[in-house]
Design an enzyme around this catalytic site. Structure first.
Site, PDB file in Angstrom:
ATOM      1  CB  ALA A  71      -3.893   5.749  -2.245  1.00  0.00           C
ATOM      2  CG  ASP A  96      -0.734  -3.983  -9.836  1.00  0.00           C
ATOM      3  OD1 ASP A  96      -1.027  -5.055  -9.281  1.00  0.00           O
ATOM      4  OD2 ASP A  96      -0.271  -3.001  -9.225  1.00  0.00           O
ATOM      5  CB  SER A 132       6.307   0.544  -1.492  1.00  0.00           C
ATOM      6  OG  SER A 132       6.035   0.133  -2.824  1.00  0.00           O
TER       7      SER A 132
END
Length: 422
Positions: free
Chosen positions: A124, A293, A127
């Site tokens: 994965a 999150d 940013s």
């Protein structure tokens, strides 16, 4: 590059502010207020679209800014938060040689010596960092073991992107410049405490790039769910972990939105969705420590209808007093008790000046709008949106811990409603 990045951010926000001044102030003064009002929603949406494109193109902190702003439904209108809510923290991967240098500098040796194998293709990419699969050496005393004492050799290694520290410094400097403009502008400063929002974002951002803190968060979750075999939290390998590199047990399985793979594995989606929601009830009301999150990349379904929770960089903490307030708030909604709702929101308002009569009226409107709905048909997402719209119209902001909780709750409800899609 750094100066160009700074200028690009500042120029973008200067354009947004100038557009707002022209439409909502200048045109209003020359008798075109109605035109400004009719076009406001579409103009705001277009501004959010432009920012989303900017964030995707620049990566780094800008994506995090968009994600952060998408949670501030108490400050920003729905046209902006809805557009930014779709901003995913996925960017093209960094060149492996740069990642290799970062990892080897942090861990103090070549990857070939530190690991039995290390995949160059990332699992994965985000940013701020990216994740690679690896295998630990099969030593006599393995650094991590499962609950039965067996060695864990299959791991994932999370490594920060090269140069991310400079990017964070530059982006935050640009945002502080923009913040200094906004806090002097009364129509904005009366609705939002801009310095406080910047401080909150900075704190959350630096927590996300502190992998030692993330490792400790993972261990706290593992402790809180110890003995619950249907919940998997990866173990931390501290011998291969630093502030910029995090090595965890590899528990990767099926992404929560990969419906075909879930069906092929014989997983009961309804059961695991309920189990996931149950974990959050424990996190919120018992532990006071929750995963803030839970996007699709951070929640996985495993065989045996188990749930795996990943990525502990963003967490929320709730004091016992705050948990009591949340319970009181929900109970007041169920009872349709406007005064009790007003009492809780007044506590959340802190020192802010509020018009209690107007706030009470607005809350009554919400209560009546849900009056005929049975409890099982009330969706938390629209309800929270209604409540936060009331807060915004009354110039109140949600405390930071509740902002994170709202974000997590809305995301989770989306999972629940998608578990049996048509």
């Amino acid at each position: 590059m750094i100066k160009t990045r700074y200028r690009r951010i500042v120029i973008f926000f200067a354009g947004v502010i100038s557009n707002f001044i022209f439409w909502d102030l200048f045109l209003a003064r020359i008798g075109l207020r109605s035109l400004a009002r009719r076009t406001r929603r579409e103009r705001m949406r277009r501004s959010a679209v432009r920012f989303r494109k900017l964030a995707i193109g620049m990566g780094g902190v800008m994506i995090k800014v968009g994600q952060f702003l998408s949670t501030r439904v108490d400050v920003l209108p729905a046209e902006i938060t809805a557009e930014l809510a779709n901003l995913q923290d996925e960017v093209p991967p960094a060149e492996f040689e740069g990642i290799r240098k970062e990892a080897e500098a942090e861990l103090g040796g070549p990857l070939e010596e530190l690991f039995a194998s290390f995949e160059q293709e990332p699992l994965a990419a985000a940013s701020l960092g990216q994740v690679h699969r690896a295998q630990l050496h099969d030593a006599d005393n393995p650094p991590i073991q499962d609950q039965d004492g067996n060695p864990i050799l299959d791991v994932v290694v999370k490594i920060q992107r090269p140069g991310i520290a400079d990017i964070i410094t530059t982006d935050l400097a640009a945002l502080r410049t923009v913040g200094n403009w906004l806090k002097r502008y009364r129509p904005i400063s009366r609705r939002a405490n801009v310095p406080a929002l910047l401080d909150e974002f900075t704190r959350v951002l630096y927590e996300e790039v502190d992998y030692l803190a993330e490792g400790r968060n993972a261990e706290t979750f593992a402790t809180n769910f110890a003995g619950q075999a249907d919940i998997r939290v990866p173990r931390v390998d501290w011998t291969h972990t630093t502030q910029r590199v995090l090595t965890l047990e590899n528990v990767w399985s099926i992404k929560i939105t990969d419906y075909e793979a879930i069906s092929d594995a014989g997983i009961d989606r309804s059961e695991v969705a309920v189990r996931l929601l149950d974990t959050y009830l424990q996190q919120i009301f018992e532990d006071g420590f929750f995963h803030a999150d839970p996007h699709p990349g951070n929640v996985i379904f495993m065989d045996g209808n188990r749930v795996g929770i990943l990525d502990f960089g963003m967490v929320g903490r709730l004091t016992e007093a705050r948990r009591t307030q949340i319970t009181d708030f929900l109970a007041a909604l169920i009872r349709k008790d406007e005064q009790a709702l007003l009492n809780v929101l007044s506590i959340w308002a802190g020192d802010a000046e509020i018009d209690e009569d107007r706030l009470a009226y607005d809350l009554t409107e919400i209560v009546f709008s849900y009056d005929d709905l049975p409890l099982k048909e009330i969706r938390i997402g629209p309800l929270l949106s209604d409540v936060t719209a009331v807060l915004r119209e009354n110039n109140l902001t949600i405390p930071p811990d509740l902002t994170l909780l709202c974000k997590a709750t809305i995301t989770l409800e989306g999972f629940g409603h998608q578990r049996n899609p048509a």
